[in-house]
Design an enzyme around this catalytic site. Structure first.
Site, PDB file in Angstrom:
ATOM      1  N   ASN A   1      41.557  53.004  54.569  1.00  0.00           N
ATOM      2  CA  ASN A   1      41.179  52.842  53.182  1.00  0.00           C
ATOM      3  C   ASN A   1      40.351  54.192  52.833  1.00  0.00           C
ATOM      4  O   ASN A   1      38.925  53.959  52.887  1.00  0.00           O
ATOM      5  CB  ASN A   1      40.479  51.626  52.511  1.00  0.00           C
ATOM      6  CG  ASN A   1      40.468  51.590  51.309  1.00  0.00           C
ATOM      7  OD1 ASN A   1      40.509  52.378  50.567  1.00  0.00           O
ATOM      8  ND2 ASN A   1      39.813  50.312  50.645  1.00  0.00           N
TER       9      ASN A   1
ATOM     10  N   ARG B   1      45.746  52.532  52.417  1.00  0.00           N
ATOM     11  CA  ARG B   1      45.835  51.973  51.022  1.00  0.00           C
ATOM     12  C   ARG B   1      45.832  53.117  50.282  1.00  0.00           C
ATOM     13  O   ARG B   1      45.096  54.315  50.365  1.00  0.00           O
ATOM     14  CB  ARG B   1      44.359  51.226  50.653  1.00  0.00           C
ATOM     15  CG  ARG B   1      44.469  50.581  49.567  1.00  0.00           C
ATOM     16  CD  ARG B   1      42.952  50.007  49.361  1.00  0.00           C
ATOM     17  NE  ARG B   1      43.170  49.542  48.079  1.00  0.00           N
ATOM     18  CZ  ARG B   1      42.178  48.512  47.656  1.00  0.00           C
ATOM     19  NH1 ARG B   1      41.099  48.214  48.196  1.00  0.00           N
ATOM     20  NH2 ARG B   1      42.368  47.794  46.175  1.00  0.00           N
TER      21      ARG B   1
ATOM     22  N   HIS C   1      45.447  45.949  42.416  1.00  0.00           N
ATOM     23  CA  HIS C   1      44.951  44.721  43.355  1.00  0.00           C
ATOM     24  C   HIS C   1      46.413  44.227  43.850  1.00  0.00           C
ATOM     25  O   HIS C   1      46.355  43.052  44.048  1.00  0.00           O
ATOM     26  CB  HIS C   1      44.363  43.593  42.732  1.00  0.00           C
ATOM     27  CG  HIS C   1      42.856  43.985  42.325  1.00  0.00           C
ATOM     28  ND1 HIS C   1      41.967  43.372  41.144  1.00  0.00           N
ATOM     29  CD2 HIS C   1      41.838  44.617  42.915  1.00  0.00           C
ATOM     30  CE1 HIS C   1      41.207  43.897  41.311  1.00  0.00           C
ATOM     31  NE2 HIS C   1      40.678  44.629  42.248  1.00  0.00           N
TER      32      HIS C   1
ATOM     33  N   HIS D   1      42.575  37.455  41.153  1.00  0.00           N
ATOM     34  CA  HIS D   1      41.573  38.029  41.932  1.00  0.00           C
ATOM     35  C   HIS D   1      40.128  38.579  41.374  1.00  0.00           C
ATOM     36  O   HIS D   1      40.249  39.406  40.432  1.00  0.00           O
ATOM     37  CB  HIS D   1      42.152  39.376  42.561  1.00  0.00           C
ATOM     38  CG  HIS D   1      41.556  40.232  43.354  1.00  0.00           C
ATOM     39  ND1 HIS D   1      41.550  40.399  44.759  1.00  0.00           N
ATOM     40  CD2 HIS D   1      40.364  41.107  43.222  1.00  0.00           C
ATOM     41  CE1 HIS D   1      40.945  41.299  45.449  1.00  0.00           C
ATOM     42  NE2 HIS D   1      40.191  41.637  44.355  1.00  0.00           N
TER      43      HIS D   1
ATOM     44  N   GLY E   1      36.664  39.769  41.678  1.00  0.00           N
ATOM     45  CA  GLY E   1      35.544  40.624  42.406  1.00  0.00           C
ATOM     46  C   GLY E   1      34.741  41.612  41.495  1.00  0.00           C
ATOM     47  O   GLY E   1      34.750  41.293  40.481  1.00  0.00           O
TER      48      GLY E   1
ATOM     49  N   GLY F   1      35.668  44.482  40.614  1.00  0.00           N
ATOM     50  CA  GLY F   1      36.872  44.639  39.694  1.00  0.00           C
ATOM     51  C   GLY F   1      37.623  43.372  39.788  1.00  0.00           C
ATOM     52  O   GLY F   1      37.781  42.608  40.857  1.00  0.00           O
TER      53      GLY F   1
ATOM     54  N   ARG G   1      32.928  47.138  34.158  1.00  0.00           N
ATOM     55  CA  ARG G   1      33.987  47.699  33.369  1.00  0.00           C
ATOM     56  C   ARG G   1      34.104  46.542  32.183  1.00  0.00           C
ATOM     57  O   ARG G   1      34.069  45.183  32.294  1.00  0.00           O
ATOM     58  CB  ARG G   1      35.325  47.809  33.942  1.00  0.00           C
ATOM     59  CG  ARG G   1      35.371  48.583  35.115  1.00  0.00           C
ATOM     60  CD  ARG G   1      36.725  48.855  35.785  1.00  0.00           C
ATOM     61  NE  ARG G   1      36.579  49.044  37.249  1.00  0.00           N
ATOM     62  CZ  ARG G   1      37.250  48.574  38.314  1.00  0.00           C
ATOM     63  NH1 ARG G   1      38.215  47.997  38.093  1.00  0.00           N
ATOM     64  NH2 ARG G   1      37.074  49.188  39.371  1.00  0.00           N
TER      65      ARG G   1
ATOM     66  N   GLU H   1      43.400  41.960  52.162  1.00  0.00           N
ATOM     67  CA  GLU H   1      44.270  43.212  51.804  1.00  0.00           C
ATOM     68  C   GLU H   1      44.565  44.011  53.021  1.00  0.00           C
ATOM     69  O   GLU H   1      45.751  44.677  53.272  1.00  0.00           O
ATOM     70  CB  GLU H   1      43.514  43.903  50.743  1.00  0.00           C
ATOM     71  CG  GLU H   1      43.580  43.420  49.395  1.00  0.00           C
ATOM     72  CD  GLU H   1      42.524  43.895  48.426  1.00  0.00           C
ATOM     73  OE1 GLU H   1      42.878  44.932  47.780  1.00  0.00           O
ATOM     74  OE2 GLU H   1      41.244  43.177  48.475  1.00  0.00           O
TER      75      GLU H   1
END
Ligand code: AMP
Length: 403
Positions: free
Chosen positions: A9, A93, A182, A210, A212, A214, A243, A388
């Site tokens: 990643n 990723r 995601h 999901h 987290g 984000g 965000r 993931e």
């Protein structure tokens, strides 16, 4: 049989990795190179079940970082591989596949050129994603690379969910639509939930949360994404760490006019200085810190938690309707797996769906699979840890010829 798979990643200044043995899907080692491009780059590394160790490395670029990773993986004392010949495939990723990549793909020169063209969809992440693939192709030319896109799983959304109510030119000319993110985590969770429910994937209806730094919630109808809360970018939807998620778009041009902000400054404001951090002042909007302060009576933290739960419950309720009634509501991600307060903020608002929280189970379950609603809850609420990297390894295994 194909066995050893490296998952990479590659971010703007970091390169995270995990080495898998696909026989039994065992994680052998993991780590990251951080501060790539700076003189104090660092390698963090651990073998499965061992404590992690940190050491300085020379990593002026992603290729150098990858070389450091391969060196430690094959180190006679610390490594998990006898030689680089054991690396049989590499899974990457990749943030954005736009409408070009609806599934994971084995990378050749033509595919790489297509991925490069998508850089404008993720100007911050995509160059590093491409750089990671290029470095692997150069350093290990005989090893197949597979790109796994964060957006791909969401490509089943129908136009009524994916399109914005704008003039068609914005979609046709610029590709402006909802893509969702995601996707790798939501896909993993759909498979894990189907297993938990003992139903085939093609017959499960779910709301997958999901949560987290984000966060995104997806509506899953018959195992496929019907809708998801993130949009053209990961800024849309839930109240996240930094965000803001959904706001009236007019806020953007109103603030721009009031504070004389240009697009780059607005981007920073809404992506990096808002959300739980913006409301509370807590760095990064870290849920642990916010819960601890809320418990001591901090009003801003109490409000932020309520906002987080209110927005998430709104999505869960709406998505439950759109999928025609979910078989389960799933919690995953750092908050979804670990934060009983975060989960409670959502579940306590779902009474109209017949959801009944099991307070003792919800307080107990942390980082493991388990039911957090009562046995007579109309919809079971289940914690399922996401993985993931393993999902990327599975896709890589399949595409590189593992089965
Ligand atoms: P992620 O982006 O998935 O790594 O999730 C990060 C978020 O999960 C942060 O807001 C953390 O505060 C939160 N988190 C991680 N562990 C815990 C925990 N034990 N209790 C509450 N929140 C946690």
């Amino acid at each position: 049989m194909l066995r050893k798979i490296l998952v990479v990643n590659s971010g703007s200044s970091s390169l995270k990795f995990m080495m898998f043995d696909m026989k039994g899907e065992k994680m052998l080692a993991k780590g990251l190179v951080e501060r790539i491009g700076s003189p104090n780059a660092n390698l963090v590394y651990s073998r499965a079940g061992e404590p992690k160790a940190s050491s300085p490395v020379a990593a002026p670029d992603h290729a150098a970082a990858l070389k450091a990773v391969l060196a430690v993986l094959t180190d006679p004392a610390k490594g998990v591989l006898k030689s680089l010949k054991e690396v049989e495939a590499i899974g990457h990723r990749v943030l954005h596949g736009a409408e070009v990549f609806k599934e994971s793909v084995k990378v050749d020169k033509a595919v790489l050129a297509k991925i490069r063209k998508l850089v404008p969809f993720g100007p911050l992440h995509m160059p590093a994603n491409v750089g990671g693939i290029e470095a692997c192709m150069r350093i290990l030319p005989r090893v197949p690379n597979v790109a796994v896109f964060d957006t791909a799983f969401h490509q089943t959304m129908p136009p009524c969910a994916a399109q914005y109510a704008l003039q068609p030119k914005y979609y046709k000319k610029y590709g402006i639509r909802k893509y969702g993110f995601h996707g790798t985590s939501h896909k993993y969770i759909v498979q894990a939930a189907a297993k938990w429910l003992r139903k085939p994937v093609s017959r499960v209806n779910l709301v997958t949360c999901h949560l987290g730094n984000g966060s995104s919630i997806s509506a899953i109808k018959n195992g496929k994404v019907l809708d998801t809360s993130m949009g053209l970018t990961p800024l849309a939807g839930l109240v996240m760490g930094t965000r803001c998620g959904d706001i009236d778009p007019a806020v953007v041009f109103t603030v721009a006019a009031l504070e004389k902000m240009d697009p780059a400054r607005l981007d920073r404001l809404f992506n990096k200085e808002s959300g739980l951090q913006g409301v509370t002042g807590v760095a990064g909007g870290d849920m642990r810190d916010i819960c601890a302060k809320a418990a001591k009576g901090d009003e801003a933290c109490k409000l932020a938690l309520e906002m987080f739960g209110h927005r998430a419950a709104f999505y869960v309720g709406g998505y439950n309707t759109l999928v025609g009634g979910a078989d389960a509501i799933i919690f995953t991600g750092g908050i979804g797996e670990n934060s009983s307060d975060g989960r409670e903020q959502i579940m306590k608002r779902l009474g109209a769906l017949g959801v009944k929280i099991d307070k003792a189970a919800n307080a107990r379950i942390r980082g493991e699979a388990g039911l957090v609603s009562t046995k007579d809850s109309k919809i079971p609420c289940v914690v399922l840890p996401t993985n993931e990297e393993l999902m990327i390894a599975r896709e890589t295994f399949a595409l590189a010829g593992g089965r």
